[in-house]
Design a protein around this motif. Structure first.
Motif, PDB file in Angstrom:
ATOM      1  N   GLN A  90      42.522  37.301  31.054  1.00  0.00           N
ATOM      2  CA  GLN A  90      43.019  37.583  32.642  1.00  0.00           C
ATOM      3  C   GLN A  90      42.544  39.111  32.916  1.00  0.00           C
ATOM      4  O   GLN A  90      42.406  39.145  33.974  1.00  0.00           O
ATOM      5  N   MET A  91      41.568  39.048  31.996  1.00  0.00           N
ATOM      6  CA  MET A  91      40.298  40.149  32.036  1.00  0.00           C
ATOM      7  C   MET A  91      39.370  39.753  33.464  1.00  0.00           C
ATOM      8  O   MET A  91      38.949  40.560  34.246  1.00  0.00           O
ATOM      9  N   ILE A  92      39.139  38.090  32.479  1.00  0.00           N
ATOM     10  CA  ILE A  92      38.473  37.914  33.518  1.00  0.00           C
ATOM     11  C   ILE A  92      38.989  37.991  35.248  1.00  0.00           C
ATOM     12  O   ILE A  92      37.618  37.736  36.114  1.00  0.00           O
ATOM     13  N   MET A  93      39.931  37.296  35.597  1.00  0.00           N
ATOM     14  CA  MET A  93      40.421  37.058  36.397  1.00  0.00           C
ATOM     15  C   MET A  93      40.826  37.826  37.559  1.00  0.00           C
ATOM     16  O   MET A  93      41.586  37.909  38.281  1.00  0.00           O
ATOM     17  N   ASN A  94      41.332  39.413  36.873  1.00  0.00           N
ATOM     18  CA  ASN A  94      41.376  40.299  37.171  1.00  0.00           C
ATOM     19  C   ASN A  94      40.572  41.016  38.488  1.00  0.00           C
ATOM     20  O   ASN A  94      40.603  42.447  38.147  1.00  0.00           O
ATOM     21  N   ASN A  95      39.934  40.731  38.910  1.00  0.00           N
ATOM     22  CA  ASN A  95      39.533  40.872  40.047  1.00  0.00           C
ATOM     23  C   ASN A  95      39.347  40.126  41.236  1.00  0.00           C
ATOM     24  O   ASN A  95      39.504  38.938  40.594  1.00  0.00           O
ATOM     25  N   TYR A  96      39.554  40.743  42.153  1.00  0.00           N
ATOM     26  CA  TYR A  96      39.659  39.484  43.750  1.00  0.00           C
ATOM     27  C   TYR A  96      38.450  38.843  44.214  1.00  0.00           C
ATOM     28  O   TYR A  96      38.760  38.065  43.784  1.00  0.00           O
ATOM     29  N   PHE A  97      37.660  39.347  43.372  1.00  0.00           N
ATOM     30  CA  PHE A  97      36.178  38.200  43.693  1.00  0.00           C
ATOM     31  C   PHE A  97      36.661  37.464  42.570  1.00  0.00           C
ATOM     32  O   PHE A  97      36.562  36.143  43.001  1.00  0.00           O
ATOM     33  N   MET A  98      36.552  36.941  41.589  1.00  0.00           N
ATOM     34  CA  MET A  98      37.054  35.762  40.713  1.00  0.00           C
ATOM     35  C   MET A  98      38.425  35.639  41.000  1.00  0.00           C
ATOM     36  O   MET A  98      38.182  33.960  40.558  1.00  0.00           O
ATOM     37  N   LEU A  99      39.458  35.874  41.538  1.00  0.00           N
ATOM     38  CA  LEU A  99      39.916  35.187  41.650  1.00  0.00           C
ATOM     39  C   LEU A  99      40.026  34.207  43.464  1.00  0.00           C
ATOM     40  O   LEU A  99      39.960  33.059  43.583  1.00  0.00           O
ATOM     41  N   ALA A 100      39.352  34.894  44.277  1.00  0.00           N
ATOM     42  CA  ALA A 100      38.019  33.817  45.021  1.00  0.00           C
ATOM     43  C   ALA A 100      37.858  32.877  44.763  1.00  0.00           C
ATOM     44  O   ALA A 100      37.886  31.899  45.416  1.00  0.00           O
ATOM     45  N   LYS A 101      36.812  33.069  44.124  1.00  0.00           N
ATOM     46  CA  LYS A 101      36.273  31.745  43.115  1.00  0.00           C
ATOM     47  C   LYS A 101      37.138  31.371  42.313  1.00  0.00           C
ATOM     48  O   LYS A 101      36.121  29.393  42.788  1.00  0.00           O
ATOM     49  N   VAL A 122      40.782  32.162  50.176  1.00  0.00           N
ATOM     50  CA  VAL A 122      39.478  32.453  49.688  1.00  0.00           C
ATOM     51  C   VAL A 122      39.084  33.564  50.260  1.00  0.00           C
ATOM     52  O   VAL A 122      38.382  34.706  49.982  1.00  0.00           O
ATOM     53  N   VAL A 123      38.576  33.509  51.688  1.00  0.00           N
ATOM     54  CA  VAL A 123      38.405  34.552  52.859  1.00  0.00           C
ATOM     55  C   VAL A 123      38.831  36.087  52.526  1.00  0.00           C
ATOM     56  O   VAL A 123      38.033  36.792  51.711  1.00  0.00           O
ATOM     57  N   GLU A 124      40.599  35.709  52.345  1.00  0.00           N
ATOM     58  CA  GLU A 124      40.922  37.034  51.342  1.00  0.00           C
ATOM     59  C   GLU A 124      40.757  37.564  50.740  1.00  0.00           C
ATOM     60  O   GLU A 124      40.633  39.365  50.817  1.00  0.00           O
ATOM     61  N   LYS A 125      40.381  37.305  49.352  1.00  0.00           N
ATOM     62  CA  LYS A 125      40.626  37.572  48.404  1.00  0.00           C
ATOM     63  C   LYS A 125      38.690  37.907  48.482  1.00  0.00           C
ATOM     64  O   LYS A 125      38.627  39.507  47.559  1.00  0.00           O
ATOM     65  N   TYR A 126      37.744  37.476  49.214  1.00  0.00           N
ATOM     66  CA  TYR A 126      36.417  37.661  49.226  1.00  0.00           C
ATOM     67  C   TYR A 126      35.993  38.772  48.975  1.00  0.00           C
ATOM     68  O   TYR A 126      35.843  39.573  49.165  1.00  0.00           O
ATOM     69  N   LEU A 127      37.469  38.873  50.525  1.00  0.00           N
ATOM     70  CA  LEU A 127      36.377  40.661  51.847  1.00  0.00           C
ATOM     71  C   LEU A 127      37.541  41.712  50.866  1.00  0.00           C
ATOM     72  O   LEU A 127      36.663  42.721  50.838  1.00  0.00           O
ATOM     73  N   LYS A 128      38.672  41.929  50.211  1.00  0.00           N
ATOM     74  CA  LYS A 128      39.148  42.288  49.442  1.00  0.00           C
ATOM     75  C   LYS A 128      38.569  43.110  48.814  1.00  0.00           C
ATOM     76  O   LYS A 128      38.753  44.213  47.814  1.00  0.00           O
ATOM     77  N   HIS A 129      37.987  41.680  47.710  1.00  0.00           N
ATOM     78  CA  HIS A 129      37.222  42.301  46.698  1.00  0.00           C
ATOM     79  C   HIS A 129      35.918  43.619  46.970  1.00  0.00           C
ATOM     80  O   HIS A 129      36.074  44.945  46.564  1.00  0.00           O
ATOM     81  N   LEU A 130      35.555  43.328  48.410  1.00  0.00           N
ATOM     82  CA  LEU A 130      34.336  44.700  48.726  1.00  0.00           C
ATOM     83  C   LEU A 130      35.183  45.718  49.549  1.00  0.00           C
ATOM     84  O   LEU A 130      34.027  47.210  49.165  1.00  0.00           O
ATOM     85  N   VAL A 131      36.294  45.778  50.000  1.00  0.00           N
ATOM     86  CA  VAL A 131      37.483  47.183  50.850  1.00  0.00           C
ATOM     87  C   VAL A 131      37.746  47.871  48.703  1.00  0.00           C
ATOM     88  O   VAL A 131      37.597  48.364  48.442  1.00  0.00           O
ATOM     89  N   ASP A 132      37.903  46.599  47.441  1.00  0.00           N
ATOM     90  CA  ASP A 132      38.734  47.167  46.340  1.00  0.00           C
ATOM     91  C   ASP A 132      37.883  48.026  46.072  1.00  0.00           C
ATOM     92  O   ASP A 132      37.229  49.040  44.916  1.00  0.00           O
ATOM     93  N   VAL A 178      29.356  37.988  51.265  1.00  0.00           N
ATOM     94  CA  VAL A 178      29.647  38.679  50.056  1.00  0.00           C
ATOM     95  C   VAL A 178      29.394  38.258  48.870  1.00  0.00           C
ATOM     96  O   VAL A 178      28.603  39.217  48.806  1.00  0.00           O
ATOM     97  N   GLU A 179      28.592  37.465  48.579  1.00  0.00           N
ATOM     98  CA  GLU A 179      27.865  37.379  47.451  1.00  0.00           C
ATOM     99  C   GLU A 179      26.331  38.392  47.758  1.00  0.00           C
ATOM    100  O   GLU A 179      26.001  38.982  46.794  1.00  0.00           O
ATOM    101  N   ASP A 180      25.783  38.024  48.759  1.00  0.00           N
ATOM    102  CA  ASP A 180      24.553  38.560  49.278  1.00  0.00           C
ATOM    103  C   ASP A 180      24.984  39.846  49.829  1.00  0.00           C
ATOM    104  O   ASP A 180      23.827  41.249  48.570  1.00  0.00           O
TER     105      ASP A 180
END
Length: 163
Positions: free
Chosen positions: A5-16, A41-51, A129-131
């Motif tokens: 749960q901790m591993i998946m508990n960010n937008y990046f890992m949900l996107a991945k 996928v795109v939504e979650k990658y971008l939201k990770h940067l916002v977050d 996003v990864e870059d």
């Protein structure tokens, strides 16, 4: 024991996670599902940067509650994070999120070419996003900030994917 749960508990890992699921489904011929999943996928990658990077922006928290890729990207731009994204491509994915997902007057059937365009957009956003993360002291594998040692907990296999 690894806390999944901790591993998946960010937008990046949900996107991945969504990205990996999309990879399994991209050759199914289910083009509407490919378009919908691409948007997710795109939504979650971008939201990770916002977050992570837009906490000082008063609209950031509200943006995390939307599916509108243009609004999400605008928060990034307003926070001086310009990934040089094509807004037309983001708008295409945004439209697919509802119009390819739900029945009604605006329902569309996604073509193979459109699905392939969606997959290309996903790859572009994922890479950008990864870059961006890597350039700003974050791990491009799990999205977490590097430790003071310059490494990340995922490099020790602590993120559940074996590093």
């Amino acid at each position: 024991m690894v806390n999944l749960q901790m591993i998946m508990n960010n937008y990046f890992m949900l996107a991945k996670n969504d990205y990996l699921y999309l990879q399994y489904g991209k050759n199914t011929g289910l083009y509407n599902n490919i378009a919908i999943q691409s948007q997710q996928v795109v939504e979650k990658y971008l939201k990770h940067l916002v977050d992570i990077f837009c906490v000082d922006n008063p609209e950031a928290n509200n943006t995390l509650k939307t599916h509108n890729l243009i609004k999400i990207y605008k928060i990034l731009i307003d926070s001086d994070i310009d990934l040089k994204m094509n807004k037309g491509e983001l708008s295409l994915l945004k439209d697919f999120y509802f119009n390819a997902r739900y029945p009604g007057d605006d329902f569309i059937e996604v073509t193979k070419d459109e699905a392939n365009d969606c997959l290309s957009i996903v790859e572009e956003v994922k890479q950008k996003v990864e870059d961006y993360l890597a350039k700003n002291g974050y791990c491009s594998k799990c999205g977490s900030k590097f430790l003071s040692t310059g490494s990340c907990s995922c490099e020790n296999g602590e993120n559940g994917d074996g590093g």
